[in-house]
Design a protein around this motif. Structure first.
Motif, PDB file in Angstrom:
ATOM      1  N   GLU A 323      -9.434 -67.402 -98.004  1.00 47.41           N
ATOM      2  CA  GLU A 323      -8.124 -67.077 -98.561  1.00 47.41           C
ATOM      3  C   GLU A 323      -7.546 -68.234 -99.370  1.00 47.41           C
ATOM      4  O   GLU A 323      -6.964 -68.021-100.430  1.00 47.41           O
ATOM      5  N   TYR A 324      -7.712 -69.448 -98.867  1.00 48.61           N
ATOM      6  CA  TYR A 324      -7.140 -70.615 -99.546  1.00 48.61           C
ATOM      7  C   TYR A 324      -8.084 -71.240-100.565  1.00 48.61           C
ATOM      8  O   TYR A 324      -7.738 -72.217-101.229  1.00 48.61           O
ATOM      9  N   GLY A 325      -9.288 -70.691-100.680  1.00 49.62           N
ATOM     10  CA  GLY A 325     -10.213 -71.182-101.689  1.00 49.62           C
ATOM     11  C   GLY A 325     -10.733 -72.578-101.409  1.00 49.62           C
ATOM     12  O   GLY A 325     -10.837 -73.410-102.321  1.00 49.62           O
ATOM     13  N   CYS A 326     -11.064 -72.872-100.153  1.00 46.27           N
ATOM     14  CA  CYS A 326     -11.569 -74.197 -99.796  1.00 46.27           C
ATOM     15  C   CYS A 326     -12.621 -74.045 -98.705  1.00 46.27           C
ATOM     16  O   CYS A 326     -12.939 -72.926 -98.284  1.00 46.27           O
ATOM     17  N   ASP A 327     -13.186 -75.175 -98.253  1.00 48.00           N
ATOM     18  CA  ASP A 327     -14.209 -75.140 -97.215  1.00 48.00           C
ATOM     19  C   ASP A 327     -13.567 -75.071 -95.834  1.00 48.00           C
ATOM     20  O   ASP A 327     -12.502 -75.647 -95.598  1.00 48.00           O
ATOM     21  N   ALA A 328     -14.254 -74.384 -94.926  1.00 48.03           N
ATOM     22  CA  ALA A 328     -13.803 -74.366 -93.533  1.00 48.03           C
ATOM     23  C   ALA A 328     -14.137 -75.707 -92.890  1.00 48.03           C
ATOM     24  O   ALA A 328     -15.135 -76.341 -93.243  1.00 48.03           O
ATOM     25  N   PRO A 329     -13.328 -76.174 -91.961  1.00 55.13           N
ATOM     26  CA  PRO A 329     -13.612 -77.463 -91.313  1.00 55.13           C
ATOM     27  C   PRO A 329     -14.867 -77.394 -90.458  1.00 55.13           C
ATOM     28  O   PRO A 329     -15.133 -76.381 -89.810  1.00 55.13           O
ATOM     29  N   GLU A 330     -15.643 -78.470 -90.455  1.00 54.72           N
ATOM     30  CA  GLU A 330     -16.796 -78.564 -89.565  1.00 54.72           C
ATOM     31  C   GLU A 330     -16.336 -79.203 -88.262  1.00 54.72           C
ATOM     32  O   GLU A 330     -15.716 -80.258 -88.260  1.00 54.72           O
ATOM     33  N   ILE A 331     -16.651 -78.570 -87.153  1.00 53.88           N
ATOM     34  CA  ILE A 331     -16.157 -78.996 -85.850  1.00 53.88           C
ATOM     35  C   ILE A 331     -17.187 -79.884 -85.162  1.00 53.88           C
ATOM     36  O   ILE A 331     -18.360 -79.513 -85.055  1.00 53.88           O
ATOM     37  N   SER A 332     -16.744 -81.053 -84.713  1.00 55.20           N
ATOM     38  CA  SER A 332     -17.628 -81.952 -83.974  1.00 55.20           C
ATOM     39  C   SER A 332     -17.741 -81.495 -82.528  1.00 55.20           C
ATOM     40  O   SER A 332     -16.979 -80.641 -82.064  1.00 55.20           O
ATOM     41  N   ALA A 333     -18.698 -82.088 -81.807  1.00 54.95           N
ATOM     42  CA  ALA A 333     -18.870 -81.751 -80.396  1.00 54.95           C
ATOM     43  C   ALA A 333     -17.611 -82.077 -79.599  1.00 54.95           C
ATOM     44  O   ALA A 333     -17.205 -81.323 -78.706  1.00 54.95           O
ATOM     45  N   GLN A 334     -16.967 -83.217 -79.933  1.00 51.01           N
ATOM     46  CA  GLN A 334     -15.743 -83.592 -79.230  1.00 51.01           C
ATOM     47  C   GLN A 334     -14.628 -82.587 -79.497  1.00 51.01           C
ATOM     48  O   GLN A 334     -13.892 -82.192 -78.584  1.00 51.01           O
ATOM     49  N   GLU A 335     -14.496 -82.140 -80.752  1.00 51.45           N
ATOM     50  CA  GLU A 335     -13.452 -81.164 -81.087  1.00 51.45           C
ATOM     51  C   GLU A 335     -13.739 -79.815 -80.438  1.00 51.45           C
ATOM     52  O   GLU A 335     -12.816 -79.114 -80.013  1.00 51.45           O
ATOM     53  N   ALA A 336     -15.022 -79.442 -80.356  1.00 55.12           N
ATOM     54  CA  ALA A 336     -15.376 -78.194 -79.675  1.00 55.12           C
ATOM     55  C   ALA A 336     -14.953 -78.260 -78.215  1.00 55.12           C
ATOM     56  O   ALA A 336     -14.418 -77.282 -77.659  1.00 55.12           O
TER      57      ALA A 336
END
Length: 443
Positions: A323-336
């Motif tokens: 929708e915003y015309g950009c890349d989705a964030p890649e989630i690190s193991a810590q963020e998961a």
């Protein structure tokens, strides 16, 4: 989601077609041109994803006849008519027939652009509403919206399919943001009443007199039926049912008792009670509560759904990124792990908000998942669930999310996924089988 609207330009004069097309294309529209109304009608259907700009004076089928044909196909299609000097009365007649507006030659190109933008916004809203209505009447689509492979979600889908086929009334309760309204629509859509009306009303939105009139009559001033009559034979969904005043609870119980078994109209009560130490059972008279709660669904809170949290976050962030015309964030193991450990008091609704903000942060190149989770809670430190989980569960959930994301990004290309994740084919196949991932789902 945002999308470019089409504009069909219909004019027998080539120079006029081209000039309008070039100007609107520079304004960001996707244009297509037609030299005659007959040619345009071969393309313009009921769900045409855009608007029409047409001259009135054309050989063969003129603009007025063309407009009438378009209105018979889709009366909500915005049509902007172009008229020469002296044809204004004809343009006014076109407005009466259903034209969106008209422009008199010679017209200001900026005025054309502004009119096209407004008409396109109207068209987008119309098409979105149609798509929503189709979704809400399609049980298959609704069940797919209940994303998740956790045991509690598998049971929820089974309960919906079972109770959807039953005749009894239903009570849906549970925490805010768990999808109770979606479940109510799904119960209707997968059952024998699917082709009949689904009528919804919030019991917390009106005072007692207004609520009573809307539910039981007398008929509204506009001639509309009371909702118990409008929903007859279908489903009447009462949201915030705990807010229904006692006197109206008695009338609702009488309506239920008068129907007999099986009931002609199914009642679905949705409870959104937020008060501590109180339940829906405390707020409803016992005889009404037990009539509704004989069939009860309580959707699981997000914190109990395990790796569904990562699946949902990934899907939502991908949608917002598009929708915003950009890349989705890649989630690190810590963020998961942080996503899996968060308490999610707002459940899926809160996760959707966090996913959108994560996409916006990623577009700016700032922020973190942890900061978003902290800002959604009163505590100054990241909040963890009271029940800890073994490290193995976090690792497996992250691994499944990583493979799922990579398969999705490469559209099921096993070779590309093997290369990116540095995995032998046998290992990748074993892990996909372990996590219930099928290549066919990504093609």
């Amino acid at each position: 989601m945002s999308r470019t609207m089409k504009i069909a330009i219909v004019d027998d004069e080539q120079d006029m077609r081209q000039s309008i097309s070039q100007w609107l294309a520079l304004s960001g529209f996707d244009t297509e041109t037609f030299a005659s109304a007959e040619e345009a009608l071969k393309v313009l259907g009921a769900d045409y994803p855009g608007i029409v700009v047409s001259d009135i004076k054309m050989p063969g089928m003129d603009g007025m006849t063309f407009l009438k044909r378009l209105m018979s196909v889709d009366s909500s299609l915005p049509v902007i008519m172009i008229t020469g000097h002296g044809d204004v009365p004809m343009a006014v007649e076109a407005m009466r027939i259903g034209a969106y507006d008209f422009l008199e030659k010679p017209f200001n190109p900026d005025r054309m652009t502004e009119l096209a933008k407004r008409a396109s916004q109207t068209r987008r809203l119309t098409l979105d509403n149609r798509a929503l209505r189709r979704e809400l009447s399609d049980g298959t689509v609704l069940m797919k919206k209940l994303i998740g492979s956790s045991p509690v979600m598998e049971r929820l889908r089974e309960d919906i399919l079972d109770l959807g086929q039953a005749d009894g009334h239903v009570l849906i309760d549970g925490e805010t943001g768990t999808g109770k309204t979606l479940i109510a629509h799904a119960l209707h859509a997968v059952g024998p009443r699917a082709g009949r009306k689904f009528v919804a009303l919030s019991c917390a939105a009106f005072d007692e007199d207004t609520l009573g009139a809307k539910l039981f009559g007398p008929a509204a001033e506009d001639g509309g039926l009371p909702l118990v009559e409008e929903a007859r034979g279908g489903t009447l969904c009462l949201e915030d049912i705990e807010a229904l005043p006692q006197a109206l609870q008695a009338r609702l119980l009488t309506f239920i008792n008068d129907q007999g078994i099986p009931p002609e109209t199914r009642i679905i009560g949705v409870s959104n009670l937020q008060e501590q130490d109180k339940t829906c059972e405390d707020m409803l008279r016992p005889d009404l509560y037990y009539r509704l709660a004989a069939m009860k669904i309580t959707p699981p809170p997000l914190r109990s759904r395990g790796e569904d949290i990562l699946t949902l976050f990934t899907r939502m962030s991908e949608q917002f990124a598009e929708e915003y015309g950009c890349d989705a964030p890649e989630i690190s193991a810590q963020e998961a792990a942080q996503l899996l450990q968060a308490p999610w008091p707002g459940n899926v609704r809160q996760l959707i908000n966090v996913a959108e903000r994560a996409v916006l942060q990623n577009r700016r190149g700032t922020g973190s998942i942890a900061s978003l989770l902290m800002s959604d809670n009163e505590e100054t430190q990241p909040v963890m669930t009271t029940e800890g989980k073994p490290l193995k569960e976090y690792v497996e959930a992250f691994e499944r999310m990583l493979i799922d994301n990579t398969m999705r990004r490469h559209k099921g290309s096993i070779v590309s996924v093997m290369e990116e994740l540095c995995l032998p084919r046998r290992t990748l196949n074993e892990k996909m089988a372990k996590y219930g991932l099928s290549r066919a789902d990504y093609l």
